[in-house]
Design an enzyme around this catalytic site. Structure first.
Site, short mmCIF file in Angstrom:
data_model
loop_
_atom_site.label_atom_id
_atom_site.label_comp_id
_atom_site.label_asym_id
_atom_site.label_seq_id
_atom_site.Cartn_x
_atom_site.Cartn_y
_atom_site.Cartn_z
N LYS A 85 0.79 -1.24 0.03
CA LYS A 85 -0.04 -0.14 0.16
C LYS A 85 0.71 1.08 0.08
CE LYS A 85 -4.38 -1.91 1.46
NZ LYS A 85 -5.62 -1.98 2.54
N ARG A 139 -3.54 -10.04 5.16
CA ARG A 139 -4.02 -10.01 3.77
C ARG A 139 -2.46 -9.59 2.83
NH1 ARG A 139 -6.16 -6.66 -0.19
NH2 ARG A 139 -7.40 -7.30 -1.57
C1 7PM Z 1 -7.01 0.44 -4.78
C2 7PM Z 1 -7.17 0.61 -3.35
C3 7PM Z 1 -6.56 -0.79 -4.96
C4 7PM Z 1 -7.22 -0.22 -2.49
C5 7PM Z 1 -6.48 -1.99 -4.05
C6 7PM Z 1 -6.77 -1.66 -2.69
C7 7PM Z 1 -7.89 -4.39 2.07
C8 7PM Z 1 -9.12 -5.20 1.67
C9 7PM Z 1 -8.23 -4.19 -0.24
C10 7PM Z 1 -7.92 -4.36 3.42
C11 7PM Z 1 -9.69 -5.73 3.81
C12 7PM Z 1 -5.32 -3.20 -1.73
C13 7PM Z 1 -6.75 -2.46 -1.76
N1 7PM Z 1 -7.44 -3.95 0.97
N2 7PM Z 1 -9.92 -6.07 2.34
N3 7PM Z 1 -9.14 -5.18 0.43
N4 7PM Z 1 -8.60 -5.06 4.14
N5 7PM Z 1 -10.48 -6.65 4.76
O1 7PM Z 1 -4.33 -2.77 -1.57
O2 7PM Z 1 -7.01 -3.69 4.02
O3 7PM Z 1 -5.51 -4.41 -1.82
S1 7PM Z 1 -8.04 -3.71 -1.72
#
Ligand code: 7PM
Length: 276
Positions: free
Chosen positions: A221, A255
């Site tokens: 991230k 995750r």
């Molecule tokens: C854009 C923005 C692309 C955010 C991808 C993401 C989480 C999640 C995601 C989390 C839970 C990423 C995120 N992040 N589910 N789904 N917790 N429970 O970086 O932090 O994967 S998507």
């Protein structure tokens, strides 16, 4: 501290890895549905070999500015992958969705966990999760995925995230979700500045006091990019540091995109915790 995901019983006092499996078609992969199915199964198989306890299947990008996906399109992307992985592999399939129809169908096809970044906020999502009867992860978000990073603001981020999650837990239980089936997630990067994210990570143990197992996702991230100055594809070491810290602070599920490396990092953290 046990939780039951369909057949599988997990000890939530330990940390488990959830591998990220995106089934959103990107602009330059036009391989068609069958190739995508094959690719998803291959990727999931590798994650299981690498030690993943969960595979998180998502068909709707939460990226700001991402195209909206119709319910039918999300069903078409997610359901065949959930069904195939559930049939072929010994892993808990998590469905990353905010759409009640997708929750219901995915669980019918074998999903063992509902992961909703909108905290069951869409119409019908609470009822769908309650009827599905599997564990559900409720994540904190400020705003909507489309605008969440515009101007995140808190007076006290730890308290406000805790209060949000407490309210959503209460609503979920009222809708019929079993309290024993609720997992909480502070939602790193979802409507938070670097400072907010760091304060939440530093105080993760205090969110444990809410009485539910925690899931965290920091893999690759931008908060890690801000700390290290690294581009997306060079954030593995930073991601492992974040995973290790969360495991030390008691996260039950981490995750991650890089399953093999994350499993090793978490094993070290757990070995140290056991030595105390
Ligand atoms: C854009 C923005 C692309 C955010 C991808 C993401 C989480 C999640 C995601 C989390 C839970 C990423 C995120 N992040 N589910 N789904 N917790 N429970 O970086 O932090 O994967 S998507």
């Amino acid at each position: 501290m046990k939780m039951k995901f369909r057949g599988q019983v997990l000890d939530m006092s330990r940390s488990h890895v959830m591998g990220v499996l995106n089934v959103t078609p990107d602009s330059f992969s036009d391989g068609g549905r069958f190739n995508q199915q094959d690719a998803a199964l291959l990727q999931a198989r590798q994650m299981v070999a690498d030690g993943a306890t969960f595979v998180d299947v998502g068909g709707e990008s939460t990226r700001p500015g991402a195209a909206k996906v119709s319910v039918q399109e999300e069903l078409d992307r997610v359901c065949p992958v959930v069904e195939t992985i559930g049939r072929e592999l010994d892993v808990i399939v998590s469905v990353d969705t905010s759409t009640p129809e997708v929750m219901s169908q995915a669980v019918e096809l074998g999903a063992g966990l509902i992961n909703d970044v909108r905290a069951l906020g869409r119409d019908g999502a609470m009822a769908a999760a309650a009827n599905a009867g599997v564990p559900v992860c409720i994540m904190h978000i400020q705003g909507e995925p489309e605008n969440m990073q515009d101007q995140p603001e808190y007076q006290n981020v730890l308290r406000e995230v805790g209060e949000f999650l407490t309210h959503r837990v209460r609503a979920a239980i009222q809708a019929g979700v079993d309290a024993q089936n609720i997992i909480l997630d502070p939602g790193f990067g979802f409507g938070k500045t670097l400072e907010h994210n760091l304060r939440l990570l530093a105080s993760l143990d205090q969110l444990q006091a809410l009485g539910h197992p925690l899931l965290v996702g920091m893999s690759r991230k931008s908060m890690l990019g801000h700390i290290t100055g690294r581009d997306l594809n060079e954030r593995l070491p930073a991601s492992l540091a974040a995973a290790t810290i969360s495991a030390m602070k008691g996260a039950s599920i981490v995750r991650a995109h890089d399953v093999r490396e994350t499993v090793d990092a978490i094993r070290v953290a757990m070995a140290v915790k056991e030595a105390v």
